[in-house]
Motif scaffolding. Structure first.
Motif, PDB file in Angstrom:
ATOM      1  N   ARG A   1       0.826  -1.206   0.000  1.00 55.90           N
ATOM      2  CA  ARG A   1       0.000   0.000   0.000  1.00 55.90           C
ATOM      3  C   ARG A   1       0.862   1.259   0.000  1.00 55.90           C
ATOM      4  NH1 ARG A   1      -4.668  -1.572   4.475  1.00 55.90           N
ATOM      5  NH2 ARG A   1      -5.780  -3.110   3.178  1.00 55.90           N
ATOM      6  N   ARG A   2       1.970   1.223   0.751  1.00 57.09           N
ATOM      7  CA  ARG A   2       2.855   2.383   0.794  1.00 57.09           C
ATOM      8  C   ARG A   2       3.477   2.635  -0.576  1.00 57.09           C
ATOM      9  NH1 ARG A   2       8.069   2.479   1.129  1.00 57.09           N
ATOM     10  NH2 ARG A   2       8.156   0.297   1.779  1.00 57.09           N
ATOM     11  N   ARG A   3       3.949   1.555  -1.225  1.00 58.94           N
ATOM     12  CA  ARG A   3       4.539   1.723  -2.553  1.00 58.94           C
ATOM     13  C   ARG A   3       3.518   2.229  -3.562  1.00 58.94           C
ATOM     14  NH1 ARG A   3       7.175  -3.178  -1.060  1.00 58.94           N
ATOM     15  NH2 ARG A   3       5.569  -4.367  -2.160  1.00 58.94           N
ATOM     16  N   ALA A   4       2.295   1.721  -3.476  1.00 55.19           N
ATOM     17  CA  ALA A   4       1.253   2.186  -4.390  1.00 55.19           C
ATOM     18  C   ALA A   4       0.948   3.661  -4.154  1.00 55.19           C
ATOM     19  CB  ALA A   4      -0.005   1.343  -4.202  1.00 55.19           C
ATOM     20  N   TYR A   5       0.931   4.058  -2.883  1.00 54.26           N
ATOM     21  CA  TYR A   5       0.664   5.469  -2.561  1.00 54.26           C
ATOM     22  C   TYR A   5       1.790   6.364  -3.077  1.00 54.26           C
ATOM     23  CZ  TYR A   5       0.329   9.717   0.238  1.00 54.26           C
ATOM     24  OH  TYR A   5       0.274  11.026   0.637  1.00 54.26           O
ATOM     25  N   GLU A   6       3.038   5.947  -2.855  1.00 54.34           N
ATOM     26  CA  GLU A   6       4.178   6.744  -3.318  1.00 54.34           C
ATOM     27  C   GLU A   6       4.181   6.849  -4.843  1.00 54.34           C
ATOM     28  OE1 GLU A   6       7.495   4.731  -1.662  1.00 54.34           O
ATOM     29  OE2 GLU A   6       7.271   5.625   0.342  1.00 54.34           O
ATOM     30  N   LYS A   7       3.824   5.763  -5.518  1.00 51.83           N
ATOM     31  CA  LYS A   7       3.765   5.791  -6.981  1.00 51.83           C
ATOM     32  C   LYS A   7       2.681   6.747  -7.450  1.00 51.83           C
ATOM     33  CE  LYS A   7       3.225   2.778 -10.998  1.00 51.83           C
ATOM     34  NZ  LYS A   7       3.008   1.377 -11.450  1.00 51.83           N
TER      35      LYS A   7
END
Length: 255
Positions: A113-119
């Protein structure tokens, strides 16, 4: 009748039991070892039973521990109650309660979820940057078109300067703008109709004679854009850039 006290005499082979006991020496008895063997056998049997009991207990403990570990490991790979065999990871996670969710799975989901948010944030920033660049380019284009329309109808000195600054930058001479601004201030005051009656120089760049500017356009006599285009070409061909042209002008009062 008078009885005489008779002393009982023991036979010569009779022995006092106490004396025999006190005088017995097991170290000198050749048969003493036969009586100690049963004691060692009983001690050995006791030790053997204790050792056997310890081994049994340890074996039970090991089996119990292995059973707990196996149950824990195999339980991790099982889907939650009610989940089908082909249930996706996201569906399985949605069916698991907080108590059932494995910490590793929870951590992996949080990282995803964090990586998706940062992307998503990076994409939004890139899109915003691109949008601003397009808006800036469109604004500059509109301003440039409006300036050119004004330049064709008796422009002011400030408008002539704005147009020349833009054209100067397009040639890669942005760092020499102050030199060009000052030099043409001295020459014509940025007036496209400026004329030197003594020499015959004419226009913003004070071309000598003014008819030279016809190479940039037939409207050289009244069009400031044509005069500026010719003046920049002349500066580039003779001096390389406005900085060198201004240096020459300072030494000779002409260029």
């Amino acid at each position: 009748m008078q009885h005489r006290h008779q002393t009982t005499r023991r036979p010569p082979n009779a022995y006092d039991l106490d004396e025999l006991t006190d005088s017995y020496d097991s170290k000198r008895d050749p048969y003493a070892g036969d009586f100690e063997e049963p004691k060692r056998s009983r001690a050995f049997g006791l030790i053997k039973r204790v050792a056997t009991s310890t081994v049994v207990i340890m074996t039970l403990i090991v089996v119990l521990v292995l059973g707990i570990v196996a149950k824990t490991n195999f339980g991790k790979g099982k889907p939650p109650p009610g989940a089908a065999a082909d249930t996706s990871l996201n569906e399985m996670l949605s069916q698991m309660s907080n108590q059932q969710m494995d910490p590793v799975v929870a951590g992996a989901e949080a990282n995803a979820r964090r990586r998706a948010y940062e992307k998503q944030v990076a994409l939004e920033k890139a899109a915003e940057k691109k949008r601003k660049a397009r808006a800036k380019a469109l604004k500059e284009k509109r301003e440039w078109e409006a300036l050119k329309r004004r330049m064709s109808n008796d422009p002011s000195a400030a408008e002539n300067q704005a147009y020349a600054k833009k054209m100067n930058a397009l040639k890669g001479w942005g760092g020499c703008w102050s030199s060009l601004l000052t030099m043409w201030n001295h020459e014509s005051g940025w007036n496209e109709h400026a004329s030197n009656p003594g020499s015959g120089a004419y226009g913003i760049p004070q071309a000598l004679p003014g008819s030279k500017m016809a190479s940039a356009g037939p409207d050289w006599h009244n069009n400031a854009m044509t005069q500026i285009a010719w003046g920049l070409s002349y500066v580039g061909a003779r001096y390389g850039d406005p900085c060198r042209a201004w240096s020459f002008w300072q030494a000779h009062s002409w260029y």
